[in-house]
Design a protein around this motif. Sequence first.
Motif, PDB file in Angstrom:
ATOM      1  N   UNK A 232       0.826  -1.207   0.000  1.00 38.78           N
ATOM      2  CA  UNK A 232       0.000   0.000   0.000  1.00 38.78           C
ATOM      3  C   UNK A 232       0.857   1.252   0.000  1.00 38.78           C
ATOM      4  N   UNK A 233       1.985   1.224   0.699  1.00 42.42           N
ATOM      5  CA  UNK A 233       2.899   2.354   0.689  1.00 42.42           C
ATOM      6  C   UNK A 233       3.478   2.583  -0.706  1.00 42.42           C
ATOM      7  N   UNK A 234       3.777   1.499  -1.404  1.00 41.39           N
ATOM      8  CA  UNK A 234       4.264   1.626  -2.781  1.00 41.39           C
ATOM      9  C   UNK A 234       3.202   2.235  -3.684  1.00 41.39           C
ATOM     10  N   UNK A 235       1.952   1.900  -3.444  1.00 46.09           N
ATOM     11  CA  UNK A 235       0.867   2.490  -4.223  1.00 46.09           C
ATOM     12  C   UNK A 235       0.771   3.991  -3.986  1.00 46.09           C
ATOM     13  N   UNK A 242      -1.824   6.650 -10.794  1.00 46.99           N
ATOM     14  CA  UNK A 242      -3.264   6.485 -10.622  1.00 46.99           C
ATOM     15  C   UNK A 242      -4.013   7.684 -11.204  1.00 46.99           C
ATOM     16  N   UNK A 243      -3.456   8.877 -11.031  1.00 43.51           N
ATOM     17  CA  UNK A 243      -4.084  10.061 -11.603  1.00 43.51           C
ATOM     18  C   UNK A 243      -4.060  10.026 -13.129  1.00 43.51           C
ATOM     19  N   UNK A 244      -3.055   9.385 -13.701  1.00 45.50           N
ATOM     20  CA  UNK A 244      -2.961   9.264 -15.151  1.00 45.50           C
ATOM     21  C   UNK A 244      -3.711   8.047 -15.692  1.00 45.50           C
ATOM     22  N   UNK A 245      -4.321   7.291 -14.784  1.00 48.06           N
ATOM     23  CA  UNK A 245      -5.086   6.091 -15.153  1.00 48.06           C
ATOM     24  C   UNK A 245      -4.198   5.061 -15.861  1.00 48.06           C
ATOM     25  N   UNK A 246      -2.935   5.006 -15.484  1.00 46.33           N
ATOM     26  CA  UNK A 246      -2.011   4.013 -16.044  1.00 46.33           C
ATOM     27  C   UNK A 246      -1.981   2.809 -15.102  1.00 46.33           C
ATOM     28  N   UNK A 247      -2.987   1.962 -15.220  1.00 52.75           N
ATOM     29  CA  UNK A 247      -3.114   0.842 -14.300  1.00 52.75           C
ATOM     30  C   UNK A 247      -2.019  -0.208 -14.505  1.00 52.75           C
ATOM     31  N   UNK A 248      -1.641  -0.445 -15.731  1.00 49.35           N
ATOM     32  CA  UNK A 248      -0.580  -1.427 -15.987  1.00 49.35           C
ATOM     33  C   UNK A 248       0.736  -0.975 -15.394  1.00 49.35           C
ATOM     34  N   UNK A 249       1.072   0.304 -15.604  1.00 45.64           N
ATOM     35  CA  UNK A 249       2.294   0.837 -15.004  1.00 45.64           C
ATOM     36  C   UNK A 249       2.227   0.833 -13.491  1.00 45.64           C
ATOM     37  N   UNK A 250       1.053   1.077 -12.929  1.00 43.44           N
ATOM     38  CA  UNK A 250       0.896   1.080 -11.482  1.00 43.44           C
ATOM     39  C   UNK A 250       1.075  -0.333 -10.921  1.00 43.44           C
ATOM     40  N   UNK A 251       0.550  -1.344 -11.610  1.00 43.37           N
ATOM     41  CA  UNK A 251       0.726  -2.721 -11.141  1.00 43.37           C
ATOM     42  C   UNK A 251       2.187  -3.138 -11.193  1.00 43.37           C
TER      43      UNK A 251
END
Length: 503
Positions: A232-235, A242-251
């Motif tokens: 969660x800290x990494x998130x 997350x603001x850019x809606x880049x879910x793949x990059x976020x994962x």
Amino acid sequence: MALSPRLEFRQAQSLTLTPQLMQSIRLLQLSHLELNDFVEAELLRNPLLEREDGAEPGDAEPAQPPERSTEISAYEDTVDRGDRIQDATSIADGYDTAVENVFPDQGAQDQLVPSTRLDRNGASEGGEAPDIDQYVASRPVLGEHLEAQANMLLRTTADRLIARHLIDGLNEAGYLTLDIAALAEQLGAEVADIEAVLGVLQGCDPVGVFARTVPECLAIQLRDRDRLDPMMQALLDNIGLLAEHDMLGLMRAVGCDREDLTDMLAEIRQLDPKPGLAFDSGPVETVVPDVFVRRGNDGAWQVELNTEVLPRVLINRVYYATVSKLTRNPAEKAFLSDSLSTANWLTKSLDQRAQTILKVASEIVRQQDGFLTHGIAHLKPMTLRMVAETIDMHESTVSRVTANKYIATPRGLFEMKYFFTTAIASSDGGVDHSAEAVRHRIRQLIAAEVVTDVLSDDTIADMLKQEQGIDLARRTVAKYREAMNIPSSVIRRRQMKNLERMA
């Protein structure tokens, strides 16, 4: 040519703005709340004015003043007469006895219904009990709420002094805006000491205050729930993705799969990014319409004023005539004359204001019949000049009338300024289009997008021109889109793909 003095007669016309005329103009732009405050102040200042309680002006009979055998001054009769009325306690004190001995029933009445009357400051003066509607529930202030907790959590005077400075450095959302190093230099303290006090204060209620960034605010709330694990800290550290809606990059950055990311985002949505707003002490005001628009039995639109928000006052001329006969002092006669003149002006100005609002609202309804009948797509471009020329008023008068005024229609509650929009010329020479109607059409086109066909600004401009003959440049479409907080086509396409993958 010789210069010599001479006399000349010239005839000219000029408009002089008297103080009362300027005040009448100012009344036009006041909202109904501001107008009621103004009228209330006049009622307190002017003894000849009285509020009309639900009766028609012609039906109201002002109360007759009591006859007096001795002459009194106008000032005494209008200002000091309330001070001469004694309550039961004062009368009993004059006889050096208890209230029960003078008024046997007074003690029981005091126990059942407290005899109070509010003055202009809300203080009790004796009389009828105040209405409960005159009171509103007090809301806690964030600073006071935090200071009470800090006094219990911190033991030393130095730590409490640091806490007060940190509390003063909070904005309305509860975020700390002070520079810790600058505060340490100002107080002559160590940075470590201020950080220690800050750590204690970050555990105060509401959880999340004293954060310096949004990720820190969310982290404080997650730590309080014992949910701040390394993932969660990494998130939170990569919340920009997350603001850019880049879910793949976020994962990839967090090192989690789709299911874990969905669960963590669900937890974050339950947090409050602005915890301090719960303690906002500003009053909550309900928007009340000034004008109602309804469909009549004959199919025509009926426009009527909201009489519930219009202050209605009367002039007690009988009282004026009686008091003026007993007055001998020139200053008091001038006071009565000025009060009568002000009262006449106020009643006339209130009536003229109401008629002007009704006249402007009726013309707005007439010109925007298509909007009221069919919706926002038929909103016509309209300017202040168009309304002013039709009803034979000045443009500035229409601007003042429509300021801070609301109109209730079958389509909803709108500010009067909403109906005044700029015109966008039609490419085929047809009827001009309203800018608000064009924005509505852009919103509709974007709402109908699919992931395989996301519309760019150029494509939207071409579609508007082909469908309705609206000739808009790409940058104008982009300006309208950004004003509606709609992201670009690249971000929208990415959002749709991520939602499709997350499904």
